[in-house]
Structure formats: C-alpha cells, structure tokens
Scaffold this motif. Structure first.
Motif, PDB file in Angstrom:
ATOM      1  N   LEU B 232       0.827  -1.209   0.000  1.00 32.18           N
ATOM      2  CA  LEU B 232       0.000   0.000   0.000  1.00 32.18           C
ATOM      3  C   LEU B 232       0.861   1.258   0.000  1.00 32.18           C
ATOM      4  O   LEU B 232       0.579   2.227  -0.704  1.00 32.18           O
ATOM      5  CB  LEU B 232      -0.957  -0.016   1.203  1.00 32.18           C
ATOM      6  N   ARG B 233       1.926   1.213   0.796  1.00 30.33           N
ATOM      7  CA  ARG B 233       2.850   2.361   0.828  1.00 30.33           C
ATOM      8  C   ARG B 233       3.413   2.632  -0.558  1.00 30.33           C
ATOM      9  O   ARG B 233       3.445   3.767  -1.028  1.00 30.33           O
ATOM     10  CB  ARG B 233       4.004   2.087   1.793  1.00 30.33           C
ATOM     11  N   GLU B 234       3.814   1.563  -1.244  1.00 33.20           N
ATOM     12  CA  GLU B 234       4.418   1.723  -2.567  1.00 33.20           C
ATOM     13  C   GLU B 234       3.424   2.347  -3.538  1.00 33.20           C
ATOM     14  O   GLU B 234       3.763   3.213  -4.329  1.00 33.20           O
ATOM     15  CB  GLU B 234       4.848   0.336  -3.077  1.00 33.20           C
ATOM     16  N   LYS B 235       2.189   1.856  -3.463  1.00 37.10           N
ATOM     17  CA  LYS B 235       1.149   2.413  -4.324  1.00 37.10           C
ATOM     18  C   LYS B 235       1.013   3.920  -4.077  1.00 37.10           C
ATOM     19  O   LYS B 235       0.998   4.710  -5.018  1.00 37.10           O
ATOM     20  CB  LYS B 235      -0.175   1.705  -4.052  1.00 37.10           C
ATOM     21  N   TYR B 236       0.948   4.309  -2.793  1.00 38.92           N
ATOM     22  CA  TYR B 236       0.738   5.722  -2.500  1.00 38.92           C
ATOM     23  C   TYR B 236       1.934   6.558  -2.903  1.00 38.92           C
ATOM     24  O   TYR B 236       1.799   7.656  -3.416  1.00 38.92           O
ATOM     25  CB  TYR B 236       0.404   5.925  -1.012  1.00 38.92           C
ATOM     26  N   SER B 237       3.112   6.018  -2.691  1.00 38.48           N
ATOM     27  CA  SER B 237       4.295   6.819  -3.040  1.00 38.48           C
ATOM     28  C   SER B 237       4.365   7.000  -4.553  1.00 38.48           C
ATOM     29  O   SER B 237       4.723   8.066  -5.032  1.00 38.48           O
ATOM     30  CB  SER B 237       5.575   6.149  -2.496  1.00 38.48           C
ATOM     31  N   THR B 238       4.001   5.965  -5.313  1.00 37.47           N
ATOM     32  CA  THR B 238       3.955   6.110  -6.769  1.00 37.47           C
ATOM     33  C   THR B 238       2.966   7.193  -7.158  1.00 37.47           C
ATOM     34  O   THR B 238       3.232   8.041  -8.002  1.00 37.47           O
ATOM     35  CB  THR B 238       3.533   4.775  -7.418  1.00 37.47           C
ATOM     36  N   GLU B 239       1.816   7.151  -6.503  1.00 34.55           N
ATOM     37  CA  GLU B 239       0.812   8.169  -6.822  1.00 34.55           C
ATOM     38  C   GLU B 239       1.297   9.567  -6.470  1.00 34.55           C
ATOM     39  O   GLU B 239       1.102  10.509  -7.234  1.00 34.55           O
ATOM     40  CB  GLU B 239      -0.493   7.867  -6.068  1.00 34.55           C
ATOM     41  N   LEU B 240       1.935   9.664  -5.317  1.00 30.87           N
ATOM     42  CA  LEU B 240       2.449  10.971  -4.916  1.00 30.87           C
ATOM     43  C   LEU B 240       3.464  11.478  -5.919  1.00 30.87           C
ATOM     44  O   LEU B 240       3.425  12.634  -6.345  1.00 30.87           O
ATOM     45  CB  LEU B 240       3.079  10.883  -3.514  1.00 30.87           C
ATOM     46  N   GLN B 241       4.379  10.582  -6.305  1.00 29.99           N
ATOM     47  CA  GLN B 241       5.391  10.968  -7.306  1.00 29.99           C
ATOM     48  C   GLN B 241       4.740  11.448  -8.592  1.00 29.99           C
ATOM     49  O   GLN B 241       5.118  12.445  -9.177  1.00 29.99           O
ATOM     50  CB  GLN B 241       6.272   9.763  -7.635  1.00 29.99           C
ATOM     51  N   ALA B 242       3.720  10.689  -9.014  1.00 30.02           N
ATOM     52  CA  ALA B 242       3.019  11.066 -10.249  1.00 30.02           C
ATOM     53  C   ALA B 242       2.404  12.450 -10.109  1.00 30.02           C
ATOM     54  O   ALA B 242       2.494  13.283 -11.013  1.00 30.02           O
ATOM     55  CB  ALA B 242       1.939  10.017 -10.560  1.00 30.02           C
ATOM     56  N   GLU B 243       1.821  12.704  -8.944  1.00 30.81           N
ATOM     57  CA  GLU B 243       1.218  14.020  -8.741  1.00 30.81           C
ATOM     58  C   GLU B 243       2.277  15.122  -8.788  1.00 30.81           C
ATOM     59  O   GLU B 243       2.085  16.178  -9.383  1.00 30.81           O
ATOM     60  CB  GLU B 243       0.486  14.070  -7.382  1.00 30.81           C
ATOM     61  N   LYS B 244       3.391  14.825  -8.140  1.00 33.81           N
ATOM     62  CA  LYS B 244       4.485  15.802  -8.152  1.00 33.81           C
ATOM     63  C   LYS B 244       4.928  16.109  -9.574  1.00 33.81           C
ATOM     64  O   LYS B 244       5.090  17.250  -9.965  1.00 33.81           O
ATOM     65  CB  LYS B 244       5.690  15.254  -7.372  1.00 33.81           C
TER      66      LYS B 244
END
Lengths: 267, 250, 267, 250, 267, 250
Positions: B232-244
């Motif tokens: 779950l952490r990995e999923k969120y960090s990927t999403e955060l990166q994408a948003e950035k």
C-alpha cells in the motif's frame, strides 16, 4: 445493461470524433499499447495475457482426451468459452455467460475454427474413439473497451504457446509433449462506427457512444475467415470494404507481434 | 487432506522445496493494478497467482438483501478454468461457495460497515494459478484491495495456513504437502486486535499440535501484514510521485 | 437472510447471557435433550433422526456402485448433501442449496472425511473400475438452532446403522450384506460466542444474537479432525483453546450416546 | 402400471399383504409435531412416512404472484433423497411439480382464501419414506396441518386411491400392487360437500370398474376423515390439558 | 399467471353458459373445427399439426438408440415434453417448462404410456443393451384453449406417422425403415365445468372462467386409460360418470379423424 | 462450413439442387397467421419452415431492463426439438443466444422505438423445420410480423446469405452447401437506406470474393423485399375484402 455517459461527456466525445480526434490522441486506425505475455500460467497447456491499453484479458488452454463427434470421427474437438466476470466491470454480473459473453466467445471461436488455425485432424488419437479436446477459456479481468481484439490476439498467442500434454495422458513417453499443430495465424481487427467516423480499437468511452461494430478476422494470406457486425447500428457496403482493406495492414502488424512474443516460427 | 500415499515430504530436516518448517513461500503484492475496479491487488504467493478487486460501497441489489444499518461485504471467490491441472468448469461449486462465505465473514469485521447502510461492498477474488492455500491468498489480497479502494477499515486481515506433514507441524503448506499431508489449518488474523476472523482445520491434530501450528501461523500473519502495508505504501508513493511530476509539468 | 429479533428480546437475551444464564435454564456447556433414533427409514441403507431440543434432523445414507476417481482408484466415494427445506424455517426458501446449506454440508462432511470415519479403502470392489459410492443426505425438518451438532451426530449414527447393500447389487449372495466399515467415531461440538460469553448448543434465539460460532470435531482419541469458525464475529486464540479443552468431555458423552443408540460396538 | 411382469398379487381371495380387497393399510396421524411451522402433521400410512407443514397466511413473494382478492394456497411436494430404494436426486422433477400443483388445487377449495387477499398459504409435504400412494398421504396430512395452523376451512380433504390388480378392483394399492397392477385411481374427497377435488387415473378401467373403484375410494375417504379429525381432537385435548396443568401450577 | 377478463365479459359469458349457449354457437359437447396435418415436418420421424379452432399445436417425434432402464431391459423408452413458448400466448414466458407445461406433458404422456399405445417391447434392439428411445415433443404456437385435446390428438397422429429410422442408425438396410408398432389408438376428451354446466373443448374465454377441468382418455375399446381433474374447482362423482359416458362417442369420432388423416389402418 | 469432405456440389455449371449460382430457393410468406400474437408471419424458404410472432409494444419486465427514451426490441430465436435430424434439446444454447442478439440488433434500427419509451417489443422466431439459412428466414419473417403487428417502421429488413462452394461464389446456400461449403455470409439489408443491419461471415473469402458475394446478396434481398411486401398486401386485401363482405351483409 448499457453503461451510460453524461450528456456533456457524450457531446465532447462526438465533437472530438467529428474533428477526427481521439481522447488519447491516437490516430483513427491506431491501436493502444499492446502487451502480450505468453506462458505465464503453469497449469494451462498454453496461456497468454493481453493488455490493450487498460483492457486486461487472460486466455488459457487446457486439453483432455475424449470422444470425437460422431460426424467427425477423425478430428479433435475445440471449444471456446468467455467469462465476463464482475471483477472486470461494474456492469458485469455473476452467473452463467450472458449474451455479450456468448457473442464474444462465438466470434473469436469462429476466427479460430473457420480460419483452420488448429489442424484438428492431427488431434485424432484413435479414429472414432479417442481425440484431443481443446478448451480455450477467455477470462477478462479489466474491461476498458475492445475485448474482441484482445481476446483474439490472446487466443492466437495461447494456441501458439500450447504444448499437447501427451505424456500426462499416457499417450506418449515423458518429455515427448509436442506443440499444438498450428496451420494458420488469424487475428481480428475490430472497427467501431461513431456517427460517420470509423475507428480502430475503441476504448471504453468510445464504445459507449458507438453505433456499430465490425470485426474482421484475417489470416496470413489476407483471406477473410470471419466477420461480425455488432451493436444496433448499421454499416453501408462501401464502409465494410474499406474496413477490410484497412484490416490487411493492421492484422499483419498484430500477427507479427503475436508470433514474436511466443517466439515460435515453425508453425 | 487428499490422499495417504507414501510420498516423502521431509528430508534432512528440510521440506521438499527446501524450506524450513516455519518458513513462508515467497509473497509479492502489488496494489492498484486494475483500472475499472475501485480498488485492486495482485498477489503472487509461491506459485499462486491471485487477483482481488473491490467495487463499492454501492447500492445493494437485490434490495431485499440490503441491511438498514450497515453495508454488506460480499466476497466472490472464483477459480479460472485454466488455474488448475484438471480444467475447472466455470461457475460456482460447493467449495467456492463456502470459501466466498468465509472470506465475506472474515472481512466484514475490519470494515466500518455502519458508515454505509443499505450498501454492498463487493470483493472479487480470481485465482489465475492455484498451488495450495488459495483461500489465504485471496483473503490477504482482498484486504489490500479494500484498503486500495479507500474503504475505511480498522485494520487489514492477514491470512496464512499451517499444517502437519509426516507428524511435523509446518507453516504454509505447498502443493504436495497439501495433497499428502495430515492436517491443514488456515487462519485469518487481525494484527491490531489479535483476533481470528477465519479459522478452519481438517485432518488430524492433537491439542499440542494445534497450539504449535497456531503459534506459527500467527507469527507468519504478522510478517504478511508487513508485506501488505508495504504494497500500500508503494502504491501511495507512486501516486504521490506522479502528482508531483504533474505539478512540475504545469 | 438473517432472522431478526425485536430490540427488547435482544436486550433481554444479552442481559441473561451477561449473568451467565440461559433461556431454558441450562448450563453454558450443557446440551438440550438429545434424542437419537437410528434405522427408522427402511429404503435407506442407514438412517438416524436426531432431535436436539426442538431441532429435528433426519440423516439417511444410500449406496450405489460406480467408478472411483482417477487419482484414488482403490477407494470408495463419499458425498454429503444438506437440504434446508422451507418446511424447517420461515427463512428457508425452495431451490438449490444456498451458502448456509453448503457450509453445513461441507463442515460435517469434513468431520467424516478428514476424521477417517469410514474406511473407504474397504469400499473398493474392483480397483480402478468399481467402488461403492456413499451418499449422505441431511434433511432438516425443524430448525431451532445448532444444526451442525444435530447433523454431525445424525451422520455418525446413520453411518453406524448403514449396511452395505451388496446383495442388491449382485456383489454378494443374499443376506450377505455387511455393516459399513467404520474406523473412527467423530462428533462435533459447536460453541457460540455472544459478546464475551461462550456457550454450547445454542438454540435459535441465542443463535440470532450470536457473534461467532466455532465447531470442533473430535474422534475417540480426542484428536481434532475438523474445525470451523462461522458468522461475522471473531474468536481470540485463547478462547479457541478453551473450546477444544471443553470439547473433549462434551464429545465423549455424545459419542457414547450415538454408539449406545445404534448398539453397534464392533467398529 | 410400471411393468407387466407376472407377479402373483392375489392368493386365496386375499392380497399379498393379507388385506381384503376393500381394506386400507394402517393409518396413523399426529398433529402439531413441529415447532417452527404454523401447523404440522406427521402421517404413517402402511410403510409411508410423510410430514406436512403449513406457514401462513403470510405475504406473497414474488409480488406479481399475489392475487388481489384472495390468498394463494401453494403446496410443495418433495421426496427426501433416502425415501426410495434408488436415491432420489434433490430438487423438483416433473412428477413432483405435477403433484405439487394437484395438491395446491385440491386444498384451495376448502380454504377460505378470500379472507387473506395478497397472501400465500405455504404447504410443505416431505416424503421421508415412500411406499405407494404418497400423493394421497401428502394431501391427507396437509389438510390436517392446515387445520392445525388454525387456517379457516370449510372442511378437511381426505385422500386415497383404489386400483385394479389381476382384474380385481381393490382399495389402497400397496407397493407391489402399484408396480405390477393394472390401474391406479387416486382421489381427493371433501366429505361435507361430497365433492372430488383431486382425481387422476392411469392404467385400464372399464366404466363399471371405474364406478366400483370410486365407490370403494369414497367410502375409504370417509374412514380417513375420522382419523384426521381424531388427530386434531387429540392435539387440542393435549393442549387443553397442558393449559389446565399450567393453571393448576399457578 | 392466470389471464384476467373484465367483469362485463365474465358476466356475459356466465349468462351465456347459464342459457346453455356458447360464444361461437357450438353445442355443449361439440368440438371446434379440427384440422390435422400429419407428416409435415421432414426431419421428424413423425409429426402432426393440429388446429382446434385457433389453437395451433405441432407434435414431432424423434428417435435415438440408447440404453434401456435397468428394471425394464427389454422395452424401449418413451419420453414426452411440452413447451408453452411465449409465441403462443402473452402469459407464457421463456424458460424451462413451468407447472402448466409439465402437467400438459404428463397428462398426455400418461394417455400414451398407460394406454399401451406404442408396443415398447418391439422397440428393444438388444436386451439390456440397446433400445429405441422415442422423444415426443409438443410445441404450442397459438393458444386459444384446450391444449390437452389438441396435444393428445397430435401425439396420436404423430405416432401413427412415425417411421422407425432403423437404416439411419445402421440397424437395418436402407429403405427398411418400418412404421412404429402401434397397439392402441388413444385420444382424450377434455370437459370444462363452468358453474354447473359442463362443456367440451372450451376455447380460451371459456377456460378463463372455468372452475374445473376433466380429461378422459379412452382407447378403441372404450376403456379408460387416463383421467385428470385440473384447476381449483371440484367435480361431483355423478358428473364424472356423465363425462365418461359422453367421452365414448366423442373419442370415437376423433379417433376416426386421426386415423383417416394419417391413412394408416394396419396398426 | 462444418466439414471438408469431398462432396460434389457443382455439376455442369449448376448446383446439386439444379439452381443457378445466383438463384434463390423458393420463398413463400404469409402474414397474420396466428390469433394470439399481435402480428405474425409464416415463411417457407426451400425446406425451411419458420414462424415469427410479435407481441407489443408492452410493458418491459424486468423493470431494470427498461430504457427511458425508447422501446427495446427483444428477439428470441428458438428451434423446435424436431426441426433437425438430431433432436435439439429444448432451451437456449449458445448459438441461439447469439442469433437472438443479432436479430434484435438488426430489427431495432428500422423500428421507431422512440415512440414507446419503457416498452418492449417482443419478437419470437420459431424454427419448425431447419435446412440452412434459418437466421435469414427468421429475420425476414420477423420484419413482416412486425409490420403485421402495426409497429411503425422506417422499412422492412430483408435477409439472405451468399457463400462459396468449390471455389465458386453462390447465393443462398442449401443444406449440403452449408455443410460442405467454404464460406457463408449472411446479411440483413434495409432496402430504402441501402444499409447493412446484419453481417456475419465465416469460412474463407478473398476480398474479391467478398464483393462478389455481397453484390449477389444485396440483389437477392431486393427480391425478397418484394415477396415481403406482397405478403403484407395480400393480408390487407383479405382483411379489406372481409370488411366489405361484412358491410354487404349488414
């Protein structure tokens, strides 16, 4: 159950199409990214996962030994089933295959069957008594449009990947399993008509506003082996000719993709 | 346990696949892999390949199945026709009906169902490749998919089995161990509250063996829990990166 | 469909349980009256009617000759089915077995199967060709709680009562039918958790407010052969150990009751 | 009517089970035997064992099957898997669908259905042990169960069959007589109005034989009617006694 | 689902019946026009279309070779099915046969079976191994009342029209197919009771207000071979006797019609 | 294109049934043949015998299948058990499910469905005798039945197939040609708008052969269209005559 788009989205999509544009910027006769992975499923005799954009389809083959049909005592039996499981779309429901799944299975099945993809005479073990039964199962995990082409490519890849499990059924010594005898490479190209515009490989939103659908399956000799018009709209005769012409180049490319992935040339 | 044939399952203190008695098979989980579903998770566990997806909360049909004070968690466990050596005929059989019921019951405890009266939260588990322990795979993947769907939960459920082979209690039975072993004990475990939300056993265990097996399983569930959280952490960090990235492009 | 109790009844029941009391004055680990009648159904190979308070369950066995499964060519086949017919409860509906009936059948089936109750290797007539098929059918006529234990005792009694109908199938001379080969005596004990209280053999009203259920099946050596947690609540590990400990005495008593009724000791 | 094998069914003017031509098998009925059902009756008739239960009047589902001016009497006849020598596969077959329909139709006439518009009165007949004549057993038990449920009725329905064996008209065919006989004629009879609410025949009867058989059956139904009423009386007297005891205890 | 008439129509119909009249002017024991066409369906072994007024029913027979039932190893197998397809009436629905179709099939089936219409012992090919299976299928296209008699006449005509396809199954040389062995000619007569009036061959409107139905099947010796009371009303004993008496003349006439149409006398 | 056996299908420039390459089998259509249905048509085409009936527009059940802005055209194609040499088991199979879908889709285009929101127009096609080309028979008959029912339509749909036998493109495959031929191409054609509302192909056709086959089929559909219109004219003239007779009698 048809999925419904808001009025605004619809109008936007119609406008785009009228201007000859697509949501994701593709050309009218261009596929989304195609990813084919063959041989991922161990228990299957052959398998392929096809991702067409976000559309995600698994095809697996299983083989069994059984009796031939009385009227074709010297040929194996081929049977195709599709499951549109509720995982793949909010509109799919649990239960036996509905008319959409049935049409999908039958259209791609005809591509394989009428296109003589498998040499079923070589699947006879003992005339009138024992033949190979080949089960092709299409399992759709994520439905983002154009299941026909995803399933069609998947079947072709899975068949090329299939090893006849002769040793498991004591029909051969161990390690004498052999590749499924393949005669032709057939793939479909599915066109969608929206108002007067025709486009290839529609994604979900485009499908939702589509009037009619036309699937054309060609073999490596550019022969038409199966066609199917779907949905409640119509095609005029000229457009069907145009689709066939376009399909030649399109199918040629996808055929290469399929064969390359499986890495089997000796068909 | 399927058969009593004499198959050697332990050799030189190791299991036939080289594992120690209390060792899990390798587990990989990826969250958020499907577009249409509201949440999803793909899990590989040994040779098992399982996809879980979540839709909802959404309106419950048929209406008479609605509950006025809470959402219903409705799981459907299904095996693909090609997921097993002998082709599985499509459609639910008695085994999958029971497993679906058990997974539904195991998950409902951790979901804050009272937030969504009259709704249903649909959980779909598709077994693409089966190799012993698919119900544990399904339950483990399903709770990640629920979290990925943003469903409010008190905790994740981690699931795994232990069992007995050649008189020895071992963790996480492999395929041959399942076929030729003497007992199988799958559990669903809620780490924060230290509770069992799934518990089945069949075979033959003494009281002591039961405790040995349970101790092993609960420890393993804690390990699995970490893998779930990591996914779950990995999923969120990927999403955060994408948003950035998006922001930078703007 | 879960049956619903009024708020008042619920509160009353919760209060009772909290005080360590039960509706009918029983102890927490005490069964209702158990009545077992074996051999009442002539056409069945074996049968038993179990009344657990007002819960009323018939179990009948039938045998047939058929083919073994390919992977177990030398063992008979055992199959268990449960019907929760609408006669038994206003909440049951006609139709194929639902998930409740399926769970019931599978849990008690596992007690029999995993507990090696029947020596199925003795049910082989001709290896790979002909074996005995044993059908166990659970027919619930009146549902007043705790079907698992009623069905479990009923199956054990019906199996002990079963005569293999060898003469009817021309597998033996007349009057050479013989008792079903029984290896172990397995009975379940089903515990219900209401709030923090655990109790045995819940009657219907108690089941309606139950959080979780735990069935433990033991054989005559106090070995656990099957367990199943049911309902949407949880157990903590310690409670499960406590249930297993309690089950030893409980199952010992019901085992005796079953064996006494059938009057068959030579197992 | 099953087969034409030469099996001796009559010897020295008596039937193979020793009965006279116009003699019923023994019939026992007990009313009020189930807790959950609103009314019930257990019947033994020769070697037949049949349970009948009634639920209702209750709301009719599905709604489109409701009748606006009256209740629907909906019977379901079912044989337990172990009730016959060759295991009966669970679920309705064509025979049980037809019998369910006939029992529904036969009972509706005696129930004051107009009192309960939009309702259904469910009648369940479970055959636990079958030995010729189960539809008559079911109908006879069902009308006792209806009365036990307190459903307002104009009368009870009594049911029995007559038939022909070796050219002789006889009452209440036993199992072998049913298998190897020449005709079977089950009826449902309403004593007060002297009417037939069930009537079937198969085999071969002349006009005269039909009348001889019907005369026999109608007489027998009157006997059965007394047994039905006695069962209800016994139930009520037991209840009264129980009430009295309660009062005394107070 | 019972079809509903308006209050006014009902009252009008009741008044007519009370005056001893019928909607179309027929007598109480008179059939509508009967049209029987046998042999219209080529792929069937035998067939007949019966029009009874506007009621339109097809009956077709098919034969196959299969195993006998274990308890009757020397006799062929006969099976009757009816489909009340939604084409025939707005009240019929798609799906498996409901209770109306089941009753229809079973009542006319009993007429054939219990009336020994077909000599099934002559349908044995090899005792215990191979017998003829005879399928009778009733297909209702237009339902305007009295399906029982239309189907009953249709079955009798179709059976008389049936040729055993021995050559197709390699059980005889070509052109050695032979007529199905017929022992008796059985036809039904179906009476309807409206209030106290009894009438033959009710058309749809009359059926809608009918209290009870009585079908009497007679053979050529005036023997009763099957009877069935239908609907939720009752008959008194005397009326049933009267129906049987009337049925003798009625069935005699329809028997002649059926035999004449098929033109087969040598039964 | 069932099998590849060597069966001679063309002899001396003619087909085995004596037809020219571009010749239809004989077609007869009669409109208005059933009493209960709102519209109907009986068609004989070669050895095919097909009945089509229409009910509606009527209220759509189940409700969730209603469309708020238009009527749904719902066709059901069914083969009688005795319509084919090997008895067809009753009930829908995959083939009939697909054909029902295609006929529904082909007809909806010509019906002014927007006039009847929330309704269904049920079209039933029953194949009584099958001899190649039954889907074309069904679609052709169904559109006559729709017109007979008085449903407002923009045009009729005419349907027919062409195909390939022994390398030769021919019109309207007969039974042996269908079994042993090389391609089958059924179409549904709307004459006024010159559009294709049904199009399927299986077998093997080059691009040129496709065009040759389509040209043939479209011409044939125009012929069939005339037969359809004639059937409707005949029905109306009969009705008019009947009305006149009635008037004269008065």
């Amino acid at each position: 159950m048809k999925e419904i788009l808001s009025r605004i989205t619809k109008d936007y999509l119609y406008r785009l199409v009228k201007e000859g544009k697509r949501l994701d910027g593709r050309g009218m006769y261009e596929y989304r990214d195609i990813n084919i992975d063959a041989g991922e499923i161990d228990p299957a005799e052959g398998s392929a996962r096809v991702k067409l954009g976000d559309t995600d389809v698994y095809v697996g083959t299983k083989m069994d030994v059984g009796e031939p049909y009385p009227d074709t005592p010297d040929t194996g039996v081929l049977t195709t089933a599709a499951e549109l499981i509720p995982m793949a779309s909010p509109k799919y429901e649990s239960g036996p295959p509905g008319e959409d799944a049935t049409e999908l299975a039958r259209v791609v099945d005809r591509g394989v069957r009428e296109g003589d993809v498998v040499d079923t005479t070589k699947l006879c073990i003992e005339e009138g008594e024992k033949v190979w039964i080949l089960f092709i199962d299409i399992h759709v995990l994520d439905y983002d449009g154009n299941l026909f082409d995803a399933a069609g490519m998947g079947i072709m890849a899975a068949l090329l990947d299939t090893m006849v499990p002769a040793s498991r059924f004591d029909e051969a010594d161990e390690d004498e399993d052999y590749p499924l005898p393949i005669e032709h490479i057939v793939v479909p190209a599915t066109f969608t008509k929206i108002k007067d515009q025709i486009l290839l490989d529609s994604q979900l939103e485009e499908e939702k506003i589509a009037d009619a659908r036309l699937t054309v399956s060609l073999n490596e000799n550019d022969e038409i082996v199966a066609m199917q018009k779907g949905l409640r709209g119509v095609f005029d005769y000229e457009s069907t000719k145009e689709c066939i012409r376009k399909a030649k180049d399109i199918c040629s490319e996808t055929r290469d993709k399929v064969v390359d992935e499986v890495g089997r040339e000796n068909i | 346990m399927g058969s009593n044939k004499d198959i050697e399952l332990i050799k030189d203190g190791k299991r036939i696949d080289g594992r120690d008695f209390d060792e899990l098979r390798e587990i990989k989980i990826k969250a958020g892999v499907l577009k249409r579903a509201d949440g999803s998770a793909y899990l590989e566990w040994g040779k098992n390949k399982v996809m879980a997806a979540v839709y909802g909360p959404r309106e419950m049909h048929p209406r008479h199945a609605q509950e006025t004070t809470k959402a219903v968690v409705r799981a459907r466990y299904n095996m693909a026709a090609f997921s097993v050596p002998d082709r599985k005929r499509p459609g639910p059989d008695r085994r999958s009906i029971e497993i679906s019921k058990l997974i539904s019951e195991a998950l409902e405890k951790v979901v804050f169902t009272e937030k969504y009266p009259r709704s249903v939260i649909d959980v779909f588990v598709e077994v693409l490749q089966a190799s012993a322990g698919t119900r544990c795979c399904g339950l483990t993947a399903a709770s990640v998919a629920l979290a990925d769907a943003g469903i409010p939960m008190s905790d994740l459920v981690a699931s795994c089995a232990s069992g007995k082979i050649e008189g020895q209690v071992v963790l996480d039975l492999g395929k041959n161990e399942d076929n030729y072993g003497q007992a199988d004990l799958p559990i669903g475990y809620i780490p924060r509250s230290d509770e069992l939300c799934l518990l089945q056993m069949d075979g033959n265990l003494s009281e002591d063996e039961y405790e040995e097996a349970m101790d092993m399983s609960i420890e393993a569930c804690k390990e699995i829990y970490e893998i779930q959280k990591e996914a779950l952490r990995e999923k969120y960090s990927t999403e955060l990166q994408a948003e950035k990235l998006n922001e930078e492009e703007m």
